[in-house]
Design a protein around this motif. Structure first.
Motif, mmCIF file in Angstrom:
data_model
loop_
_atom_site.group_PDB
_atom_site.id
_atom_site.type_symbol
_atom_site.label_atom_id
_atom_site.label_comp_id
_atom_site.label_asym_id
_atom_site.label_seq_id
_atom_site.Cartn_x
_atom_site.Cartn_y
_atom_site.Cartn_z
ATOM 1 N N LEU A 152 -12.198 70.529 26.238
ATOM 2 C CA LEU A 152 -12.592 71.632 25.364
ATOM 3 C C LEU A 152 -11.934 72.946 25.748
ATOM 4 C CD1 LEU A 152 -16.387 70.854 24.830
ATOM 5 C CD2 LEU A 152 -14.408 70.148 23.469
ATOM 6 N N GLY A 153 -11.356 73.033 26.946
ATOM 7 C CA GLY A 153 -10.488 74.144 27.276
ATOM 8 C C GLY A 153 -11.136 75.480 27.584
ATOM 9 N N PHE A 154 -12.393 75.500 28.018
ATOM 10 C CA PHE A 154 -13.042 76.775 28.294
ATOM 11 C C PHE A 154 -12.343 77.560 29.409
ATOM 12 C CE2 PHE A 154 -16.675 74.192 26.662
ATOM 13 C CZ PHE A 154 -16.909 74.928 25.516
ATOM 14 N N VAL A 155 -11.768 76.853 30.390
ATOM 15 C CA VAL A 155 -11.136 77.527 31.525
ATOM 16 C C VAL A 155 -9.722 77.998 31.206
ATOM 17 C CG1 VAL A 155 -10.031 75.543 32.637
ATOM 18 C CG2 VAL A 155 -11.019 77.372 34.057
ATOM 19 N N GLY A 156 -9.230 77.675 30.024
ATOM 20 C CA GLY A 156 -7.872 78.048 29.644
ATOM 21 C C GLY A 156 -6.927 76.873 29.783
ATOM 22 N N ASP A 157 -5.685 77.086 29.377
ATOM 23 C CA ASP A 157 -4.722 75.982 29.367
ATOM 24 C C ASP A 157 -3.832 75.951 30.604
ATOM 25 O OD1 ASP A 157 -3.155 78.190 28.913
ATOM 26 O OD2 ASP A 157 -2.471 77.591 26.919
ATOM 27 N N ASP A 158 -4.163 76.772 31.626
ATOM 28 C CA ASP A 158 -3.306 76.841 32.806
ATOM 29 C C ASP A 158 -3.930 76.240 34.060
ATOM 30 O OD1 ASP A 158 -5.240 78.834 32.830
ATOM 31 O OD2 ASP A 158 -4.018 80.236 33.985
ATOM 32 N N ILE A 159 -5.169 75.744 33.966
ATOM 33 C CA ILE A 159 -5.857 75.188 35.136
ATOM 34 C C ILE A 159 -6.412 73.809 34.794
ATOM 35 C CG2 ILE A 159 -7.735 75.481 36.795
ATOM 36 C CD1 ILE A 159 -7.569 78.456 36.379
ATOM 37 N N PHE A 160 -6.140 72.848 35.665
ATOM 38 C CA PHE A 160 -6.694 71.498 35.519
ATOM 39 C C PHE A 160 -7.947 71.383 36.389
ATOM 40 C CE2 PHE A 160 -6.963 66.984 36.791
ATOM 41 C CZ PHE A 160 -7.080 66.411 35.541
ATOM 42 N N ILE A 161 -9.004 70.814 35.826
ATOM 43 C CA ILE A 161 -10.290 70.690 36.525
ATOM 44 C C ILE A 161 -10.599 69.214 36.775
ATOM 45 C CG2 ILE A 161 -12.783 71.075 36.380
ATOM 46 C CD1 ILE A 161 -11.306 73.667 36.685
ATOM 47 N N ASP A 162 -11.060 68.910 37.990
ATOM 48 C CA ASP A 162 -11.566 67.564 38.280
ATOM 49 C C ASP A 162 -12.830 67.695 39.116
ATOM 50 O OD1 ASP A 162 -11.704 64.861 38.065
ATOM 51 O OD2 ASP A 162 -9.834 64.439 39.120
ATOM 52 N N GLN A 163 -13.626 66.635 39.152
ATOM 53 C CA GLN A 163 -14.963 66.694 39.745
ATOM 54 C C GLN A 163 -15.197 65.529 40.709
ATOM 55 O OE1 GLN A 163 -14.161 65.119 37.102
ATOM 56 N NE2 GLN A 163 -15.831 64.185 35.988
ATOM 57 N N HIS A 164 -16.330 65.569 41.440
ATOM 58 C CA HIS A 164 -16.640 64.575 42.475
ATOM 59 C C HIS A 164 -15.466 64.478 43.446
ATOM 60 C CE1 HIS A 164 -20.237 63.024 40.393
ATOM 61 N NE2 HIS A 164 -19.520 63.059 39.274
ATOM 62 N N LEU A 165 -14.874 65.591 43.781
ATOM 63 C CA LEU A 165 -13.526 65.566 44.320
ATOM 64 C C LEU A 165 -13.409 65.026 45.737
ATOM 65 C CD1 LEU A 165 -10.750 66.635 43.048
ATOM 66 C CD2 LEU A 165 -10.800 67.995 45.122
#
Length: 428
Positions: free
Chosen positions: A223-236
């Motif tokens: 959905l791109g709330f953080v913008g198009d320049d940062i990739f997010i991952d979880q349970h890292l």
């Protein structure tokens, strides 16, 4: 200023018109004036529509405990404080009704006035397509100070909120309105994955992703709330997912990624300042100067940079400036006086917290390199393939140690990855 510019423009065009011969030329000139005035009036409106959101994101890595009040309280505060209305979207959950009720009750214990939005693909006796474009539901969200996305399957979130043609539903547009005007968007696990424009969708194991790459249905639109320049991952850190961030970021051209650990969160405000909350921290992956050897078939990477931000740490994404937590202000590691001296090595770099342990030891060590190995698990393909993860502490690396606990912050540590040939069986 706009009025003066319009008058000047009109005078300039009146000179042109006066010198034109014939009614046709006058009409054409008048049309040019009208088009120019229209453009001047509409450009500021377009710029205003594209203005960055004034709200905050709270992105949790998953498994946020109910007693982790520092995260829950921050969400309530950012939503408006005690009594703040927070819309709970259990769209990702396997049992949305139960998950939504549990989350709303937890937020209400922290002083919020949370309510469940009955929108989920798996919500019984509901039509999620109809609900996603329901004006009443959309308005209830628009009137809230915050929105919470629960964990589960992130693909169910985008399925519920994005129309088949890729356009935003009324509910999704309402969520964006909350964010634009200064509200908070909170997501955990699957709710964190949808924060970036690209998310993992039907992912293989971490080793499977390294050995086979990302293609097909591995990645999908977020959905791109953080913008198009940062990739997010979880349970890292708990699941060794730092390694699967690398091929995804390379595939989609991301230079910066943030992976958040379990029971932890990052807050990103409108000024693009990051603060770490919760039990542990987050890993920042920087591929700005990273290279790949195209002559090697298997996955490889040179000069990636890893930074581990511990709880309480802050980082300015615009200025690339780090601010240590209070317990680390006086704790900058002195390379000339290291604490550790033994070699740093792991036969399972993808294991629980392994990469963090290696980084923490190496930043305060007489050693300058650490080696971690990744191999296929039982039953996985490519049993003959492995990967070497080499961490290097160089002149650009900085560390901070906590005075309150055995915790480190590690900034700008080099990472190189190369494929290995594994002989089976490699133990008897």
């Amino acid at each position: 200023m706009v009025v003066l510019r319009l008058r000047a423009l009109a005078r300039a065009y009146s000179i042109v018109i006066a010198g034109m011969a014939g009614m046709v030329s006058i009409v054409r000139a008048a049309m040019v004036v009208a088009m120019s005035i229209s453009m001047m009036l509409t450009v500021p409106q377009a710029a205003a529509a594209e203005a960055p959101p004034r709200g905050s994101l709270v992105i949790a890595g998953g498994a946020v405990r109910g007693d982790n009040t520092v995260i829950w309280q921050r969400v309530v505060q950012l939503a408006g404080g005690a009594g703040a209305r927070i819309a709970v979207l259990p769209s990702a959950a396997g049992n949305p009704a139960r998950s939504g009720a549990y989350a709303a009750a937890g937020l209400n214990k922290q002083g919020a006035n949370a309510f469940v939005v009955p929108l989920a693909v798996r919500m019984k006796d509901r039509d999620y397509r109809r609900d996603a474009d329901d004006d009443t539901i959309a308005q209830s969200i628009r009137d809230a100070g915050g929105v919470y996305f629960s964990g589960g399957d992130q693909a169910l979130i985008t399925q519920a909120l994005v129309r088949p043609d890729g356009s935003r539903t009324k509910v999704l547009e309402a969520i964006w309105d909350v964010y634009r005007r200064g509200g908070v968007i909170f997501g955990t696990s699957a709710g964190a994955a949808i924060m970036s424009t690209t998310m993992y969708y039907e992912a293989k194991t971490v080793f499977g992703t390294l050995s086979e790459g990302v293609n097909g249905r591995e990645l999908a639109l977020g959905l791109g709330f953080v913008g198009d320049d940062i990739f997010i991952d979880q349970h890292l850190l708990a699941r060794g997912r730092f390694a699967r961030m690398l091929p995804a970021m390379l595939k989609k051209g991301y230079k910066l990624g943030i992976g958040i650990d379990e029971n932890s969160a990052v807050v990103i405000n409108a000024q693009r300042e990051v603060e770490v909350l919760g039990y542990q921290g987050a890993l920042v992956v920087d591929l700005t100067r990273a290279t790949v050897n195209s002559g090697v078939k298997q996955f490889n990477l040179q000069n990636a940079r890893l930074s581990y931000l511990d709880r309480g740490d802050k980082y300015d994404l615009k200025l690339h400036k780090y601010t240590p937590s209070e317990d680390k202000v006086e704790g900058k590691v002195d390379p000339a006086n290291p604490y550790y001296s033994d070699p740093v090595f792991s036969a399972d770099v993808l294991g629980h917290n392994t990469i963090l342990i290696m980084m923490s030891k190496l930043v305060d060590s007489s050693q300058t390199e650490a080696i971690g190995i990744a191999t296929a698990g039982p039953g996985e393909p490519h049993q003959e393939l492995g990967f070497e993860f080499k961490l290097t502490r160089d002149a650009a690396t900085t560390g901070y140690s906590s005075a309150a606990s055995e915790a480190y912050t590690v900034l700008n540590m080099r990472l190189d990855v190369r494929p290995l040939k594994i002989t089976r069986p490699w133990y008897q």
